[in-house]
Enzyme design. Structure first.
Site, short mmCIF file in Angstrom:
data_model
loop_
_atom_site.label_atom_id
_atom_site.label_comp_id
_atom_site.label_asym_id
_atom_site.label_seq_id
_atom_site.Cartn_x
_atom_site.Cartn_y
_atom_site.Cartn_z
N TYR A 156 -3.05 -1.55 9.99
CA TYR A 156 -2.72 -1.44 8.56
C TYR A 156 -1.67 -0.99 8.35
O TYR A 156 -0.57 -1.28 7.39
CB TYR A 156 -4.04 -0.70 7.84
N SER A 189 0.94 -1.30 0.15
CA SER A 189 -0.03 -0.07 0.09
C SER A 189 0.86 1.16 -0.03
O SER A 189 2.15 1.20 0.46
CB SER A 189 -0.77 0.20 1.28
N1 NAP Z 1 -8.45 -0.39 -2.40
C1 NAP Z 1 -7.45 0.71 -2.30
O1 NAP Z 1 -7.50 1.81 -2.10
C2 NAP Z 1 -5.81 -0.23 -1.90
C3 NAP Z 1 -4.86 0.63 -1.78
C4 NAP Z 1 -3.58 0.06 -1.57
C5 NAP Z 1 -3.66 -1.39 -1.30
N2 NAP Z 1 -4.58 -2.07 -1.17
C6 NAP Z 1 -4.45 -3.56 -0.94
O2 NAP Z 1 -4.66 -4.22 -2.06
C7 NAP Z 1 -4.99 -5.54 -1.82
C8 NAP Z 1 -6.35 -5.77 -2.49
O3 NAP Z 1 -7.45 -5.08 -2.10
P1 NAP Z 1 -8.47 -4.55 -2.92
O4 NAP Z 1 -8.48 -2.99 -2.95
O5 NAP Z 1 -8.70 -5.31 -4.38
O6 NAP Z 1 -9.79 -4.88 -2.13
P2 NAP Z 1 -10.93 -6.16 -2.09
O7 NAP Z 1 -11.54 -6.37 -3.45
O8 NAP Z 1 -11.42 -6.30 -1.03
O9 NAP Z 1 -9.68 -7.58 -2.06
C9 NAP Z 1 -9.24 -7.82 -0.94
C10 NAP Z 1 -9.33 -9.31 -1.00
O10 NAP Z 1 -8.67 -10.21 0.10
C11 NAP Z 1 -9.43 -11.28 0.34
N3 NAP Z 1 -9.04 -11.61 1.66
C12 NAP Z 1 -9.32 -10.84 2.75
N4 NAP Z 1 -9.15 -11.57 3.94
C13 NAP Z 1 -8.66 -12.74 3.40
C14 NAP Z 1 -8.45 -14.05 4.09
N5 NAP Z 1 -8.06 -14.13 5.40
N6 NAP Z 1 -8.12 -15.24 3.48
C15 NAP Z 1 -7.98 -15.26 2.17
N7 NAP Z 1 -8.27 -14.12 1.30
C16 NAP Z 1 -8.61 -12.88 2.03
C17 NAP Z 1 -10.61 -10.95 0.03
O11 NAP Z 1 -11.60 -12.05 -0.35
P3 NAP Z 1 -12.60 -12.96 0.56
O12 NAP Z 1 -13.29 -11.57 1.57
O13 NAP Z 1 -13.58 -13.74 -0.09
O14 NAP Z 1 -11.69 -13.67 1.53
C18 NAP Z 1 -10.71 -9.96 -1.17
O15 NAP Z 1 -10.87 -10.81 -2.36
C19 NAP Z 1 -5.18 -5.64 -0.24
O16 NAP Z 1 -4.02 -6.16 0.27
C20 NAP Z 1 -5.23 -4.07 0.02
O17 NAP Z 1 -4.64 -3.89 1.42
C21 NAP Z 1 -5.95 -1.60 -1.37
#
Ligand code: NAP
Length: 238
Positions: free
Chosen positions: A152, A138
């Site tokens: 986080y 992130s």
């Molecule tokens: N969106 C942003 O602004 C942003 C910015 C920087 C970094 N990020 C990072 O990018 C990554 C992806 O996030 P995203 O933005 O694409 O959001 P997202 O769609 O909510 O993706 C997060 C994914 O993680 C999975 N997950 C969560 N806990 C889990 C567990 N215990 N076991 C297995 N899978 C798990 C969820 O699936 P299930 O719920 O089905 O398990 C979901 O598919 C994350 O690491 C987040 O911290 C996001």
């Protein structure tokens, strides 16, 4: 021989976009996350386009399940060429004055502990192929953003060290890891913020496909090239 990529968080957001992009580029993709339905939906979308994908639902905090998934991938395809670690969580109650300590430990266990668990499980296979590791960290793992929260910020910042030790210790085996630090991305993840951004704010953010394109660049890079860290943000990011 088709290259094989294992993606966590593959049912939604960036993980899903990475799966679609990698499959279109000819990778076989194994898809993990807790909910089976979105994983199956991603796999079906890929299959309909002529790609190869299969769902391996699991909780990344469950070390035995992670080890079993790794074993299934290698039993089926004989090798593993890359992993993309996109599974992550945050919590609306993220400040020292409102966080719950059990939730702190849960966020750290998913964002940091489970990344170490998955890398550890995959490393013996990645050493054989000179494999690539992309850790979706992130902006908060690259620079200090107190608004991202205690757990986080701490967990994502630590991913930088995790990737650097991985690269330092595994250089001789040809394993290459990238600490990928996206700014704001319009995904469901934003619903976990204390102040959930509206549609207009989301329209100014990166899309999951923007990040997938960046990941694809890493995946497509020649085996002698290591991309240690990448920061990708929308122009609007303050
Ligand atoms: N969106 C942003 O602004 C942003 C910015 C920087 C970094 N990020 C990072 O990018 C990554 C992806 O996030 P995203 O933005 O694409 O959001 P997202 O769609 O909510 O993706 C997060 C994914 O993680 C999975 N997950 C969560 N806990 C889990 C567990 N215990 N076991 C297995 N899978 C798990 C969820 O699936 P299930 O719920 O089905 O398990 C979901 O598919 C994350 O690491 C987040 O911290 C996001």
């Amino acid at each position: 021989m088709q290259r094989v990529l294992w993606i966590t968080g593959a049912g939604s957001g960036m993980g899903r976009a990475v799966a679609l992009s990698a499959a279109a580029a000819g990778w076989t993709v194994a898809l993990s996350g807790r909910r089976a339905e979105p994983l199956q939906d991603t796999a079906s979308t890929i299959s309909r386009s002529g790609g190869t994908a299969f769902a391996l639902p699991l909780d990344v905090q469950d070390g035995a399940a992670v080890a079993a998934a790794r074993a299934r991938i290698v039993a089926e395809f004989d090798h593993l060429d890359g992993i993309v670690l996109a599974a992550g969580v945050n919590t609306p109650k993220r400040r020292w004055d409102d966080q719950e300590i059990a939730t702190f430990h849960d966020v750290v266990a998913t964002n940091l502990g489970a990344v170490a668990t998955t890398v550890d499980a995959a490393l013996p296979d990645l050493r054989k192929t000179g494999g690539v590791v992309v850790v979706i960290s992130s902006y908060a793992g690259w620079s200090f953003h107190p608004g991202a929260g205690v757990a986080y910020s701490a967990s994502k910042t630590a991913l930088g060290s995790l990737v650097r030790t991985l690269n330092a210790h595994e250089a001789a085996s040809g394993v290459r890891a990238t600490h990928l630090c996206p700014g704001d991305v319009a995904t469901d993840f934003l619903d976990q913020r204390p102040n959930v951004p509206d549609a207009a704010a989301r329209a100014r953010m990166l899309t999951p496909e923007d990040v997938a394109r960046t990941v694809q660049f890493v995946l497509d890079s020649p085996a002698h090239v290591r991309i240690d860290e990448l920061v990708v943000s929308p122009v609007s990011q303050a």
